[in-house]
Design a protein around this motif. Structure first.
Motif, PDB file in Angstrom:
ATOM      1  N   GLN A 195       0.842  -1.209   0.000  1.00  0.00           N
ATOM      2  CA  GLN A 195       0.000   0.000   0.000  1.00  0.00           C
ATOM      3  C   GLN A 195       0.877   1.258   0.000  1.00  0.00           C
ATOM      4  OE1 GLN A 195      -2.435  -1.052   3.519  1.00  0.00           O
ATOM      5  NE2 GLN A 195      -4.164  -1.232   2.108  1.00  0.00           N
ATOM      6  N   VAL A 196       1.763   1.308  -0.978  1.00  0.00           N
ATOM      7  CA  VAL A 196       2.755   2.379  -1.078  1.00  0.00           C
ATOM      8  C   VAL A 196       2.250   3.470  -2.010  1.00  0.00           C
ATOM      9  CG1 VAL A 196       5.151   2.926  -1.659  1.00  0.00           C
ATOM     10  CG2 VAL A 196       4.571   0.669  -0.724  1.00  0.00           C
ATOM     11  N   ASP A 197       2.486   4.718  -1.637  1.00  0.00           N
ATOM     12  CA  ASP A 197       2.066   5.836  -2.461  1.00  0.00           C
ATOM     13  C   ASP A 197       2.816   5.809  -3.793  1.00  0.00           C
ATOM     14  OD1 ASP A 197       2.271   8.766  -3.480  1.00  0.00           O
ATOM     15  OD2 ASP A 197       0.650   8.813  -2.013  1.00  0.00           O
ATOM     16  N   TYR A 198       2.061   5.737  -4.881  1.00  0.00           N
ATOM     17  CA  TYR A 198       2.638   5.549  -6.214  1.00  0.00           C
ATOM     18  C   TYR A 198       3.525   6.713  -6.619  1.00  0.00           C
ATOM     19  CZ  TYR A 198       2.692   4.440 -11.245  1.00  0.00           C
ATOM     20  OH  TYR A 198       3.066   4.142 -12.532  1.00  0.00           O
ATOM     21  N   THR A 199       3.021   7.918  -6.492  1.00  0.00           N
ATOM     22  CA  THR A 199       3.772   9.100  -6.936  1.00  0.00           C
ATOM     23  C   THR A 199       4.992   9.342  -6.055  1.00  0.00           C
ATOM     24  OG1 THR A 199       1.770  10.113  -7.849  1.00  0.00           O
ATOM     25  CG2 THR A 199       3.617  11.583  -7.351  1.00  0.00           C
ATOM     26  N   LEU A 200       4.834   9.245  -4.747  1.00  0.00           N
ATOM     27  CA  LEU A 200       5.957   9.499  -3.842  1.00  0.00           C
ATOM     28  C   LEU A 200       7.068   8.476  -4.043  1.00  0.00           C
ATOM     29  CD1 LEU A 200       4.221  10.472  -0.462  1.00  0.00           C
ATOM     30  CD2 LEU A 200       5.237  11.984  -2.184  1.00  0.00           C
ATOM     31  N   PHE A 201       6.700   7.214  -4.311  1.00  0.00           N
ATOM     32  CA  PHE A 201       7.736   6.201  -4.497  1.00  0.00           C
ATOM     33  C   PHE A 201       8.574   6.499  -5.734  1.00  0.00           C
ATOM     34  CE2 PHE A 201       9.670   2.369  -6.047  1.00  0.00           C
ATOM     35  CZ  PHE A 201      10.184   1.788  -4.894  1.00  0.00           C
ATOM     36  N   PHE A 202       7.915   6.762  -6.855  1.00  0.00           N
ATOM     37  CA  PHE A 202       8.687   6.990  -8.077  1.00  0.00           C
ATOM     38  C   PHE A 202       9.489   8.289  -8.004  1.00  0.00           C
ATOM     39  CE2 PHE A 202       6.199   3.609 -10.068  1.00  0.00           C
ATOM     40  CZ  PHE A 202       7.150   3.027 -10.887  1.00  0.00           C
ATOM     41  N   ARG A 203       8.970   9.285  -7.315  1.00  0.00           N
ATOM     42  CA  ARG A 203       9.751  10.520  -7.153  1.00  0.00           C
ATOM     43  C   ARG A 203      10.983  10.245  -6.305  1.00  0.00           C
ATOM     44  NH1 ARG A 203      10.113  15.394  -9.943  1.00  0.00           N
ATOM     45  NH2 ARG A 203      11.073  16.940  -8.555  1.00  0.00           N
ATOM     46  N   ALA A 204      10.835   9.450  -5.245  1.00  0.00           N
ATOM     47  CA  ALA A 204      11.994   9.089  -4.420  1.00  0.00           C
ATOM     48  C   ALA A 204      12.977   8.238  -5.211  1.00  0.00           C
ATOM     49  CB  ALA A 204      11.527   8.348  -3.168  1.00  0.00           C
ATOM     50  N   LEU A 205      12.460   7.342  -6.048  1.00  0.00           N
ATOM     51  CA  LEU A 205      13.337   6.502  -6.870  1.00  0.00           C
ATOM     52  C   LEU A 205      14.154   7.345  -7.837  1.00  0.00           C
ATOM     53  CD1 LEU A 205      13.957   3.462  -7.372  1.00  0.00           C
ATOM     54  CD2 LEU A 205      12.298   3.563  -9.249  1.00  0.00           C
ATOM     55  N   ALA A 206      13.609   8.483  -8.252  1.00  0.00           N
ATOM     56  CA  ALA A 206      14.334   9.372  -9.168  1.00  0.00           C
ATOM     57  C   ALA A 206      15.569   9.981  -8.503  1.00  0.00           C
ATOM     58  CB  ALA A 206      13.413  10.477  -9.661  1.00  0.00           C
ATOM     59  N   HIS A 207      15.628   9.939  -7.173  1.00  0.00           N
ATOM     60  CA  HIS A 207      16.798  10.440  -6.438  1.00  0.00           C
ATOM     61  C   HIS A 207      17.743   9.305  -6.030  1.00  0.00           C
ATOM     62  CE1 HIS A 207      15.486  14.637  -5.967  1.00  0.00           C
ATOM     63  NE2 HIS A 207      14.265  14.175  -5.772  1.00  0.00           N
ATOM     64  N   TYR A 208      17.369   8.068  -6.277  1.00  0.00           N
ATOM     65  CA  TYR A 208      18.125   6.896  -5.809  1.00  0.00           C
ATOM     66  C   TYR A 208      19.452   6.764  -6.555  1.00  0.00           C
ATOM     67  CZ  TYR A 208      19.206   1.894  -5.261  1.00  0.00           C
ATOM     68  OH  TYR A 208      19.825   0.697  -5.027  1.00  0.00           O
ATOM     69  N   ARG A 209      20.512   6.501  -5.800  1.00  0.00           N
ATOM     70  CA  ARG A 209      21.855   6.366  -6.396  1.00  0.00           C
ATOM     71  C   ARG A 209      22.554   5.084  -5.959  1.00  0.00           C
ATOM     72  NH1 ARG A 209      24.384  12.561  -6.252  1.00  0.00           N
ATOM     73  NH2 ARG A 209      22.682  13.515  -7.468  1.00  0.00           N
ATOM     74  N   GLY A 210      21.779   4.106  -5.561  1.00  0.00           N
ATOM     75  CA  GLY A 210      22.361   2.839  -5.157  1.00  0.00           C
ATOM     76  C   GLY A 210      22.794   2.794  -3.708  1.00  0.00           C
ATOM     77  N   GLU A 211      22.393   3.794  -2.921  1.00  0.00           N
ATOM     78  CA  GLU A 211      22.820   3.867  -1.529  1.00  0.00           C
ATOM     79  C   GLU A 211      22.181   2.761  -0.690  1.00  0.00           C
ATOM     80  OE1 GLU A 211      19.225   6.618  -1.996  1.00  0.00           O
ATOM     81  OE2 GLU A 211      21.066   6.170  -3.130  1.00  0.00           O
ATOM     82  N   ARG A 212      22.870   2.364   0.363  1.00  0.00           N
ATOM     83  CA  ARG A 212      22.357   1.424   1.345  1.00  0.00           C
ATOM     84  C   ARG A 212      22.626   1.982   2.732  1.00  0.00           C
ATOM     85  NH1 ARG A 212      20.518  -0.338  -2.656  1.00  0.00           N
ATOM     86  NH2 ARG A 212      20.181  -2.496  -3.283  1.00  0.00           N
ATOM     87  N   PRO A 213      21.611   2.043   3.586  1.00  0.00           N
ATOM     88  CA  PRO A 213      20.223   1.683   3.281  1.00  0.00           C
ATOM     89  C   PRO A 213      19.561   2.735   2.391  1.00  0.00           C
ATOM     90  CG  PRO A 213      20.342   2.633   5.474  1.00  0.00           C
ATOM     91  CD  PRO A 213      21.773   2.518   4.993  1.00  0.00           C
ATOM     92  N   ALA A 214      18.604   2.303   1.597  1.00  0.00           N
ATOM     93  CA  ALA A 214      17.863   3.218   0.724  1.00  0.00           C
ATOM     94  C   ALA A 214      16.740   3.841   1.550  1.00  0.00           C
ATOM     95  CB  ALA A 214      17.312   2.463  -0.482  1.00  0.00           C
ATOM     96  N   SER A 215      17.127   4.706   2.466  1.00  0.00           N
ATOM     97  CA  SER A 215      16.206   5.189   3.495  1.00  0.00           C
ATOM     98  C   SER A 215      14.977   5.885   2.912  1.00  0.00           C
ATOM     99  CB  SER A 215      16.939   6.138   4.444  1.00  0.00           C
ATOM    100  OG  SER A 215      18.023   5.485   5.047  1.00  0.00           O
ATOM    101  N   ALA A 216      15.173   6.724   1.886  1.00  0.00           N
ATOM    102  CA  ALA A 216      14.053   7.481   1.326  1.00  0.00           C
ATOM    103  C   ALA A 216      12.987   6.561   0.756  1.00  0.00           C
ATOM    104  CB  ALA A 216      14.548   8.439   0.253  1.00  0.00           C
TER     105      ALA A 216
END
Length: 488
Positions: free
Chosen positions: A363-384
């Motif tokens: 039950q994850v927010d669709y828009t917020l997830f993809f916007r956060a994924l747009a900032h993802y750079r392979g970090e661990r933990p992927a906190s956002a």
């Protein structure tokens, strides 16, 4: 061009009373300008500084007409919830005429203008609530790069209108290249007015389907069906990619040129749910989010039947068979762009499907997830990203990210460039229903500032605008799944 210099032509009204009826608008006695859209003024070749002209109050409610205007109620029919209804038409709207500018022709359509011969038992009015929702939705879809009608101005009033409750009347001027619907073709087919149908096919092809000049009616009808099938496939694929549910995909709400058309009980997904139904009148889920591609194909079959006087069954089938591959291709492309994938690989569909299943289960927010994924750079933990899921689903996300990381590695792309590209494909601001409701409640109290702010944000949905962060927030639980009816 100054507002006073606007002069309308009237190609559609000139087709005659077979196509509709000339009707004078029923204006408000005390119209109030709520908003004039500078972006659409510019589109129409009108000086954006003209948005402050007092004449908008009169022009926007039909009390005064643009030069050359001949208000015209269009006649059409259509299938509503799968059942043919012969009694449809512009029951509360009038085609004012067309502006020709920059080599294009734009039609102006006044919604809420009063009764017409096609109003049946309706009052011919629109209410402030539904008018605000359409005004904002047009700009939201267009801002996301999705074909849509536009909205020029929004006019309010003190006139009382009865829907589920007593509300105030409002009007807007809708702008589109064409207001011709699937239902226009159905009307002429089912009433056996084949010469009028031939005329409609010809003028639609002349404007929108290149290379059809001089062809027979059958050849034009085939070209038109292929054109509309392709446009409709691309349109519904774009809806699915951004999480937009139209809510009432009747054939009279389908544009022949593939614009998003006739906004009613629409909604953008909050938490991802493929079975989401936004129209509380849709008791069977006919227009549920995941059903939209199939319903659009059903509507195209209805359009094809309306053209069957000029096209053989074999050719009709061949035209319609292009739909599913076109949807799949367009959707796959849009989702690859959202995921930051420039190249195509065989496993991309599974990667996307696995992610959507994870979002649905969590039950994850669709828009917020993809916007956060747009900032993802392979970090661990992927906190956002992890912060958007409940702990029970963190391991599932970690597994998916491992697959995603390996897929990104094969792209051999620059991370910063990928992030930048993804931020232009995954919006920060969408028209959530709780935001629309917030704007409506303020407007009902006479405060139009929130509406104008949200309209501006939706016109640039990918920009950060950190001073407006609150408009990008997830809805409270009470703001999810708000009940919406066709009067919305």
């Amino acid at each position: 061009m100054k507002l006073s210099e606007v002069t309308l032509s009237h190609h559609y009204a000139d087709l005659g009373d077979v196509f509709g009826a000339l009707v004078a608008p029923t204006p408000f006695s005390q119209p109030q300008v709520i908003d004039v859209n500078p972006a659409v003024l510019q589109l129409l070749g009108i000086d954006p500084n003209e948005k402050s002209e007092p004449a908008w109050a009169q022009l926007g409610c039909g009390a005064k007409l643009f030069n050359g205007s001949r208000p015209f109620a269009m006649k059409y029919t259509g299938h509503q919830f799968g059942v043919y209804n012969p009694e449809l038409g512009d029951g509360r709207a009038l085609l004012l005429g067309e502006i020709e500018t920059g080599g294009q022709r734009w039609e102006l359509h006044l919604k809420g203008a009063g009764k017409t011969p096609y109003s049946r038992f309706g009052d011919g009015r629109a209410v402030l609530r539904s008018t605000i929702r359409e005004y904002l939705a047009c700009e939201a879809l267009y801002g996301l790069g999705i074909p849509s009608t536009r909205a020029l101005c929004l006019i309010g009033s003190d006139e009382r209108v009865t829907r589920e409750k007593i509300e105030t009347g409002a009007m807007l001027i809708r702008v589109a290249e064409s207001h011709v619907r699937f239902g226009h073709f159905e009307y002429f087919f089912y009433t056996k007015q084949l010469e009028a149908l031939r005329t409609l096919i010809g003028i639609t092809c002349q404007r929108f389907v290149p290379g059809t000049e001089g062809l027979t009616t059958g050849e034009q009808a085939e070209a038109l069906l292929r054109f509309t099938t392709r446009r409709s496939a691309e349109l519904v694929a774009s809806w699915q990619s951004v999480g937009f549910a139209h809510g009432v995909l009747n054939t009279d709400n389908m544009s022949i040129i593939g614009d998003t058309f006739d906004y009613g009980p629409y909604a953008f997904l909050d938490d991802y749910d493929s079975t989401f139904i936004c129209n509380h009148s849709d008791h069977t889920g006919r227009y549920a989010f995941e059903q939209q591609p199939g319903v659009v194909l059903w509507n195209l079959n209805a359009l094809a039947h309306a053209l069957s006087a000029f096209i053989s069954v074999e050719v009709l089938r061949d035209c319609l068979e292009q739909f599913e591959p076109a949807v799949s291709e367009a959707y796959a492309h849009r989702m690859r762009v959202k995921l930051g994938l420039a190249q195509e690989e065989a496993g991309d569909q599974a990667l996307c499907a696995d992610l959507l299943q994870l979002l649905q289960q969590g039950q994850v927010d669709y828009t917020l997830f993809f916007r956060a994924l747009a900032h993802y750079r392979g970090e661990r933990p992927a906190s956002a990203l992890l912060d958007l899921l409940k702990p029970a689903h963190h391991s599932g996300l970690e597994q998916w990210l491992q697959h995603y990381d390996r897929r990104l590695a094969r792209e051999n792309s620059d991370t910063r460039e990928r992030n930048r590209a993804m931020l232009t494909a995954n919006p920060k601001y969408i028209l959530r229903n709780y935001l629309a409701q917030k704007v409506i409640e303020a407007a009902e109290e006479g405060d139009y500032h929130p509406l104008r702010t949200l309209r501006q944000l939706l016109q640039s949905p990918f920009a950060e605008n950190p001073e407006h962060e609150v408009w990008a927030s997830a809805p409270p639980e009470s703001g999810k799944r708000l009940p919406l009816s066709c009067s919305s």
